[in-house]
Design a protein around this motif. Structure first.
Motif, short mmCIF file in Angstrom:
data_model
loop_
_atom_site.label_atom_id
_atom_site.label_comp_id
_atom_site.label_asym_id
_atom_site.label_seq_id
_atom_site.Cartn_x
_atom_site.Cartn_y
_atom_site.Cartn_z
N LYS A 1 0.79 -1.23 0.00
CA LYS A 1 0.00 0.00 0.00
C LYS A 1 0.82 1.28 0.00
N ARG A 2 2.09 1.24 0.42
CA ARG A 2 2.90 2.45 0.40
C ARG A 2 3.43 2.78 -0.98
N GLN A 3 3.43 1.81 -1.84
CA GLN A 3 3.96 2.04 -3.18
C GLN A 3 2.96 2.85 -4.00
N SER A 4 3.46 3.75 -4.79
CA SER A 4 2.58 4.64 -5.54
C SER A 4 1.73 3.88 -6.55
N LYS A 5 0.57 4.42 -6.83
CA LYS A 5 -0.32 3.81 -7.83
C LYS A 5 0.31 3.86 -9.21
N ASP A 6 1.10 4.90 -9.48
CA ASP A 6 1.76 4.99 -10.78
C ASP A 6 2.68 3.79 -11.02
N THR A 7 3.45 3.44 -10.01
CA THR A 7 4.36 2.30 -10.13
C THR A 7 3.58 1.02 -10.38
N LYS A 8 2.52 0.82 -9.62
CA LYS A 8 1.69 -0.37 -9.80
C LYS A 8 1.10 -0.41 -11.20
N ASN A 9 0.64 0.74 -11.68
CA ASN A 9 0.05 0.80 -13.02
C ASN A 9 1.08 0.52 -14.11
N ILE A 10 2.28 1.01 -13.93
CA ILE A 10 3.34 0.77 -14.92
C ILE A 10 3.67 -0.72 -14.97
N LYS B 1 1.65 -3.16 -14.19
CA LYS B 1 0.49 -3.80 -14.84
C LYS B 1 0.56 -3.61 -16.35
N LEU B 2 0.93 -2.43 -16.79
CA LEU B 2 1.04 -2.14 -18.22
C LEU B 2 2.10 -3.03 -18.87
N ILE B 3 3.24 -3.19 -18.22
CA ILE B 3 4.29 -4.07 -18.74
C ILE B 3 3.75 -5.49 -18.86
N ARG B 4 3.12 -5.97 -17.79
CA ARG B 4 2.57 -7.33 -17.77
C ARG B 4 1.53 -7.52 -18.88
N ARG B 5 0.60 -6.57 -18.99
CA ARG B 5 -0.46 -6.65 -20.01
C ARG B 5 0.09 -6.62 -21.43
N THR B 6 1.08 -5.77 -21.65
CA THR B 6 1.69 -5.67 -22.98
C THR B 6 2.33 -6.98 -23.38
N VAL B 7 3.04 -7.59 -22.47
CA VAL B 7 3.69 -8.88 -22.75
C VAL B 7 2.62 -9.95 -22.99
N LYS C 1 15.69 -3.37 -16.35
CA LYS C 1 15.74 -4.76 -15.90
C LYS C 1 14.89 -4.95 -14.64
N LYS C 2 14.98 -4.03 -13.71
CA LYS C 2 14.24 -4.13 -12.46
C LYS C 2 12.73 -4.11 -12.71
N ALA C 3 12.28 -3.24 -13.60
CA ALA C 3 10.85 -3.12 -13.88
C ALA C 3 10.30 -4.40 -14.51
N VAL C 4 11.02 -4.97 -15.48
CA VAL C 4 10.53 -6.19 -16.12
C VAL C 4 10.57 -7.36 -15.13
N CYS C 5 11.56 -7.40 -14.28
CA CYS C 5 11.64 -8.46 -13.28
C CYS C 5 10.48 -8.37 -12.28
N LYS C 6 10.20 -7.19 -11.82
CA LYS C 6 9.10 -7.02 -10.85
C LYS C 6 7.75 -7.28 -11.51
N ALA C 7 7.57 -6.81 -12.73
CA ALA C 7 6.29 -6.98 -13.43
C ALA C 7 5.98 -8.45 -13.68
N LEU C 8 7.01 -9.22 -14.03
CA LEU C 8 6.80 -10.62 -14.39
C LEU C 8 7.25 -11.60 -13.30
#
Length: 127
Positions: free
Chosen positions: A11-20, A22-28, A60-67
């Motif tokens: 819950k402390r993490q920003s909604k923007d980060t969560k949305n990004i 999700k966007l990475i995951r959805r795009t893949v 690299k960090k974003a793709v690792c966290k997203a997937l």
């Protein structure tokens, strides 16, 4: 707010980060036609990493966290792909959408290789 590299989405993490993420995951998922769990069942982690970077250009960090990929393993995969000419990282650093720190963007999409290897600065043109 910068996120610690060891923190999970909460819950402390920003909604923007969560949305990004999700966007990475959805795009893949959209481009592969498989859900993240189906990708992981069908392919090794190394292949999932490679396929993901064909459709998204991010850190690299974003793709690792997203997937939900192991970042230590992905470091080895990245180096292998770079040595084989299958992955390129950007010359300039960008702000990572997950950590907030500056990092290189990555891609395995050959049509984007030349774009990422161009420098945004004209410092070398001064001489």
């Amino acid at each position: 707010m910068r996120n610690s590299h060891t923190t999970a989405l909460h819950k402390r993490q920003s909604k923007d980060t969560k949305n990004i993420l999700k966007l990475i995951r959805r795009t893949v998922e959209k481009n592969t036609g498989l859900t993240t769990s189906q990708l992981k069942e069908r392919y090794s982690e190394q292949v999932v990493f490679y396929k993901a970077l064909q459709y998204v250009t991010t850190t690299k960090k974003a793709v690792c966290k997203a997937l939900e990929l192991n970042i230590d393993n992905v470091c080895r995969y990245k180096r292998t792909y770079e040595k084989n000419g299958l992955l390129v990282q950007s010359v300039n650093k960008v702000v990572c959408p997950y950590s907030g720190y500056r990092a290189h963007k990555l891609t395995t999409n050959e049509s984007l290789f030349s774009e990422l290897t161009k420098s945004n600065t004209n410092q070398l043109k001064m001489f």
